[in-house]
Design a protein around this motif. Structure first.
Motif, PDB file in Angstrom:
ATOM      1  N   GLN A 175       0.855  -1.189   0.000  1.00 49.23           N
ATOM      2  CA  GLN A 175       0.000   0.000   0.000  1.00 49.23           C
ATOM      3  C   GLN A 175       0.890   1.238   0.000  1.00 49.23           C
ATOM      4  O   GLN A 175       1.849   1.319   0.764  1.00 49.23           O
ATOM      5  N   ARG A 206      -7.602  -0.988   8.527  1.00 46.17           N
ATOM      6  CA  ARG A 206      -6.229  -1.086   9.013  1.00 46.17           C
ATOM      7  C   ARG A 206      -5.679   0.303   9.284  1.00 46.17           C
ATOM      8  O   ARG A 206      -5.417   1.072   8.353  1.00 46.17           O
ATOM      9  N   SER A 233      -2.295   1.341   7.578  1.00 49.63           N
ATOM     10  CA  SER A 233      -2.188   1.458   6.131  1.00 49.63           C
ATOM     11  C   SER A 233      -1.971   2.917   5.725  1.00 49.63           C
ATOM     12  O   SER A 233      -2.881   3.739   5.814  1.00 49.63           O
ATOM     13  N   THR A 288      -3.057   3.720  -3.506  1.00 51.27           N
ATOM     14  CA  THR A 288      -3.536   2.387  -3.833  1.00 51.27           C
ATOM     15  C   THR A 288      -4.999   2.219  -3.448  1.00 51.27           C
ATOM     16  O   THR A 288      -5.471   2.771  -2.467  1.00 51.27           O
ATOM     17  N   LYS A 289      -5.703   1.440  -4.261  1.00 52.74           N
ATOM     18  CA  LYS A 289      -7.159   1.342  -4.165  1.00 52.74           C
ATOM     19  C   LYS A 289      -7.648   0.824  -2.818  1.00 52.74           C
ATOM     20  O   LYS A 289      -8.615   1.344  -2.260  1.00 52.74           O
ATOM     21  N   PHE A 290      -7.010  -0.216  -2.275  1.00 58.26           N
ATOM     22  CA  PHE A 290      -7.510  -0.808  -1.032  1.00 58.26           C
ATOM     23  C   PHE A 290      -7.637   0.238   0.071  1.00 58.26           C
ATOM     24  O   PHE A 290      -8.678   0.377   0.710  1.00 58.26           O
ATOM     25  N   THR A 291      -6.570   0.984   0.283  1.00 63.23           N
ATOM     26  CA  THR A 291      -6.588   1.988   1.349  1.00 63.23           C
ATOM     27  C   THR A 291      -7.537   3.129   1.028  1.00 63.23           C
ATOM     28  O   THR A 291      -8.374   3.515   1.855  1.00 63.23           O
ATOM     29  N   THR A 307      -6.877   7.151  -7.508  1.00 68.15           N
ATOM     30  CA  THR A 307      -6.553   5.783  -7.097  1.00 68.15           C
ATOM     31  C   THR A 307      -6.743   4.768  -8.214  1.00 68.15           C
ATOM     32  O   THR A 307      -7.475   4.994  -9.184  1.00 68.15           O
ATOM     33  N   LYS A 310     -10.103   3.334  -0.907  1.00 66.14           N
ATOM     34  CA  LYS A 310     -11.517   2.982  -1.026  1.00 66.14           C
ATOM     35  C   LYS A 310     -12.139   2.510   0.283  1.00 66.14           C
ATOM     36  O   LYS A 310     -13.266   2.035   0.300  1.00 66.14           O
ATOM     37  N   GLY A 323     -10.011   0.914   3.010  1.00 62.88           N
ATOM     38  CA  GLY A 323      -9.111   0.086   3.796  1.00 62.88           C
ATOM     39  C   GLY A 323      -8.534   0.819   4.996  1.00 62.88           C
ATOM     40  O   GLY A 323      -8.142   0.188   5.980  1.00 62.88           O
ATOM     41  N   ALA A 380      -5.681   0.159  -8.894  1.00 64.89           N
ATOM     42  CA  ALA A 380      -5.135  -1.055  -8.282  1.00 64.89           C
ATOM     43  C   ALA A 380      -3.631  -0.952  -8.117  1.00 64.89           C
ATOM     44  O   ALA A 380      -2.962  -0.163  -8.796  1.00 64.89           O
ATOM     45  N   THR A 381      -3.078  -1.732  -7.210  1.00 65.03           N
ATOM     46  CA  THR A 381      -1.634  -1.792  -7.023  1.00 65.03           C
ATOM     47  C   THR A 381      -0.982  -2.179  -8.345  1.00 65.03           C
ATOM     48  O   THR A 381      -1.441  -3.098  -9.017  1.00 65.03           O
TER      49      THR A 381
END
Length: 207
Positions: free
Chosen positions: A69, A99, A102, A88-91, A124, A93, A95, A126-127
């Motif tokens: 991330q 976490r 992150s 990065t998308k996870f964080t 943002t 969006k 994440g 994807a990784t």
């Protein structure tokens, strides 16, 4: 004899048609690939018109919770948030709610946009795949307006694994001569096994 000649003629005709079909399909695939490549090249040229700051680095995908991330953002000399170049998308969006380890510095700086879907979508994706990676800041603020000439601070924060992370930072002058910025790095955490995730960070101002 006539029967054998007829069968041979039919087989020869079938082989000719099949060969033409395969050739046409191959050419079509090649043409499609060329169109796609040209589109990508055109997009790259469009992105780099005018004054911009290019962030480039080598990315190696890591394993383990909380890894892979990162975010890149810009602040003014007073520490005011200007714009996120990439996250990065996870964080980005959501994440960051799951976490707290992150990319926490970026989350704190960008908190005003994290619940605004349209704004998050703009910064943002994807990784990326492992390898050489680059992102462009077009020297505009979060409203899309060109920033004033002057010195700005850049930050590149990456969560390596668990609570281990690294922050790359430095200053870059907008409106001046082309330049390569001096980049400092600061690691947080004890595990050095994941420090190869981000390497060879280069930040340059171009126009």
């Amino acid at each position: 004899m006539n029967k054998l000649f007829s069968i041979f003629t039919i087989l020869l005709l079938f082989m000719t048609i099949s060969s033409c079909g395969m050739s046409s399909e191959s050419e079509s695939s090649e043409n499609t690939e060329n169109i796609q490549n040209n589109t990508i090249e055109a997009q790259d040229e469009e992105e780099t018109k005018g004054a911009h700051v290019k962030f480039s680095f080598k990315y190696t995908k890591q394993t383990g919770p909380g890894s892979n991330q990162f975010a890149i953002w810009i602040e003014d000399e007073m520490g005011n948030y200007i714009e996120t170049v990439y996250a990065t998308k996870f964080t980005a969006k959501g994440g960051w709610k799951i976490r707290d380890a992150s990319i926490p510095t970026w989350v704190e700086k960008a908190k005003d946009i994290l619940n605004k879907k349209e704004e998050v979508d703009l910064i943002t994706s994807a990784t990326p795949k492992p390898g050489d990676v680059s992102y462009i800041w077009d020297c505009t603020d979060k409203s899309g307006e060109p920033v004033e000439p002057g010195v700005y601070k850049f930050f590149f924060e990456a969560s390596l694994r668990g609570y281990d992370r690294v922050v790359y930072s430095g200053d870059i002058e907008i409106g001046g001569d082309k330049q390569i910025a001096e980049v400092s790095e600061e690691f947080f955490g004890k595990d050095i096994a994941e420090r190869s995730m981000i390497q060879d960070v280069k930040v340059e101002y171009l126009h």
